[in-house]
Write a protein that holds these residues in place. Structure first.
Motif, PDB file in Angstrom:
ATOM      1  N   ARG A   1       0.804  -1.216   0.102  1.00 42.29           N
ATOM      2  CA  ARG A   1      -0.201   0.020  -0.178  1.00 42.29           C
ATOM      3  C   ARG A   1       0.887   1.299  -0.176  1.00 42.29           C
ATOM      4  O   ARG A   1       0.451   2.355  -0.687  1.00 42.29           O
ATOM      5  N   LEU A   2       1.946   1.413   0.930  1.00 35.19           N
ATOM      6  CA  LEU A   2       2.662   2.689   0.812  1.00 35.19           C
ATOM      7  C   LEU A   2       3.637   2.738  -0.654  1.00 35.19           C
ATOM      8  O   LEU A   2       3.772   3.955  -0.964  1.00 35.19           O
ATOM      9  N   ALA A   3       3.857   1.520  -1.516  1.00 33.95           N
ATOM     10  CA  ALA A   3       4.495   1.619  -2.583  1.00 33.95           C
ATOM     11  C   ALA A   3       3.281   2.177  -3.449  1.00 33.95           C
ATOM     12  O   ALA A   3       3.826   2.962  -4.606  1.00 33.95           O
ATOM     13  N   GLU A   4       2.091   2.031  -3.462  1.00 33.92           N
ATOM     14  CA  GLU A   4       1.155   2.549  -4.259  1.00 33.92           C
ATOM     15  C   GLU A   4       0.885   4.251  -4.063  1.00 33.92           C
ATOM     16  O   GLU A   4       0.084   4.852  -4.903  1.00 33.92           O
ATOM     17  N   HIS A   5       1.384   4.651  -2.869  1.00 30.34           N
ATOM     18  CA  HIS A   5       0.720   6.152  -2.486  1.00 30.34           C
ATOM     19  C   HIS A   5       1.642   7.040  -3.309  1.00 30.34           C
ATOM     20  O   HIS A   5       2.808   6.673  -3.672  1.00 30.34           O
ATOM     21  N   PRO A   6       0.935   7.935  -3.776  1.00 28.92           N
ATOM     22  CA  PRO A   6       1.932   9.158  -4.523  1.00 28.92           C
ATOM     23  C   PRO A   6       2.887   9.696  -4.207  1.00 28.92           C
ATOM     24  O   PRO A   6       3.951  10.013  -4.648  1.00 28.92           O
ATOM     25  N   VAL A   7       3.132   9.544  -2.377  1.00 28.70           N
ATOM     26  CA  VAL A   7       4.135  10.285  -1.943  1.00 28.70           C
ATOM     27  C   VAL A   7       5.426   9.503  -2.023  1.00 28.70           C
ATOM     28  O   VAL A   7       6.407  10.022  -2.424  1.00 28.70           O
ATOM     29  N   TRP A   8       4.986   8.201  -2.367  1.00 30.29           N
ATOM     30  CA  TRP A   8       6.510   7.304  -2.584  1.00 30.29           C
ATOM     31  C   TRP A   8       6.651   6.895  -3.716  1.00 30.29           C
ATOM     32  O   TRP A   8       7.690   6.556  -4.258  1.00 30.29           O
ATOM     33  N   ARG A   9       5.434   6.985  -4.552  1.00 31.75           N
ATOM     34  CA  ARG A   9       5.495   6.354  -5.957  1.00 31.75           C
ATOM     35  C   ARG A   9       6.481   7.544  -6.658  1.00 31.75           C
ATOM     36  O   ARG A   9       7.186   7.092  -7.809  1.00 31.75           O
TER      37      ARG A   9
END
Length: 301
Positions: free
Chosen positions: A293-301
């Motif tokens: 889920r974090l990998a999918e978030h714009p902040v980290w993607r």
């Protein structure tokens, strides 16, 4: 196996603080649970619990059993569930400690989806910006941000933690925009207080890899990042913040990046777990879910 199941019941009593609550969580009657605890104490020839009118407390022998028996029970649980290889065997109670702001902003909205995926799992979540003793407090897992100091933990990096210096346009209009790191010494800098390390020394590196350290000061120090966010948004100074914490304010223009040609040391967002021979399936399921889920978030993607 009776002895192991009795130890598992004892651990549930320690975690929940009462025999009746532990019995309900395991689909047992309170009478049967009490009988099994008595059988365990008799078999070990020690008293494991102090019984008071309000709560049960483990004796020193009970604390020793809880500390050493948990690995044994959870290791067997992990092994048997791995052999079965079924997602619906992710069961029990997952105890997690999260940093307050990050947990509320990013983890809390994901919990309904996680629990729907694993309907036989219960969650016990604590929000705290203090470094919690995972073993002493009985947590399966902690999320920690920044530099890790406890080498006895199992660590899984979930995402990068990119940080920037920021301020409002109003503050920069009134006090001037820093052009180099040394200029920060003449500004109001909002400092995150910490008992573990100095936070008033800001380390910046330019594009050529040259580093500079500046000792900063200001009228506000706090151990709570959200208070510093309110202060910087109020035009009270320059703050050092993680991008995940303020990305919406940067996108809207409420905050400006200060010294954008310099970078702060990048740290990480980590899942940390007590050392175990076998990581329980509930812990592995949660860590894998957060990675996705974090990998999918714009902040980290």
């Amino acid at each position: 196996m009776d002895r192991l199941s009795d130890i598992a019941l004892f651990l549930r009593v320690v975690d929940l603080g009462s025999i009746s609550a532990a019995a309900r969580s395991l689909d047992l009657s309170s009478a049967v649970a009490s009988q099994r605890l008595q059988r365990l104490e008799k078999g070990l020839n020690v008293r494991l619990l102090h019984r008071t009118t309000r709560r049960l407390h483990p004796t020193p022998e009970g604390l020793a059993l809880a500390e050493q028996g948990r690995d044994l029970v959870e290791g067997l649980e992990a092994l048997t569930q791995d052999l079965r290889g079924r997602a619906d065997n992710v069961t029990g109670t997952l105890r997690v400690t999260l940093p307050h702001s990050f947990g509320r902003q990013y983890i809390s909205p994901l919990l309904p989806e996680f629990l729907n995926r694993y309907p036989r799992l219960d969650l016990d979540v604590g929000l705290s910006d203090q470094v919690v003793d995972l073993v002493g407090e009985g947590y399966d897992l902690g999320i920690r941000i920044g530099i890790l100091e406890d080498s006895s933990l199992v660590v899984r990096r979930l995402a990068d933690d990119r940080r920037v210096l920021c301020a409002t346009a109003d503050y920069l209009d009134r006090h001037g925009t820093p052009q180099r790191p040394g200029d920060l010494a003449d500004h109001e800098c909002l400092v995150l207080a910490s008992q573990r390390r100095r936070q008033d020394l800001w380390h910046l590196t330019d594009k050529q890899g040259q580093s500079e350290t500046v000792q900063v000061s200001g009228r506000i120090r706090s151990n709570q990042g959200e208070l510093l966010t309110d202060a910087v948004l109020g035009g009270l100074g320059i703050a050092q913040h993680s991008v995940w914490h303020i990305h919406e304010h940067l996108s809207s223009g409420r905050l400006k990046v200060v010294l954008p040609e310099y970078r702060l040391a990048e740290t990480g967002i980590h899942a940390v777990m007590p050392q175990r021979r076998l990581v329980p399936p509930r812990v592995r399921a949660f860590v894998t879910f957060l990675e996705e889920r974090l990998a999918e978030h714009p902040v980290w993607r």
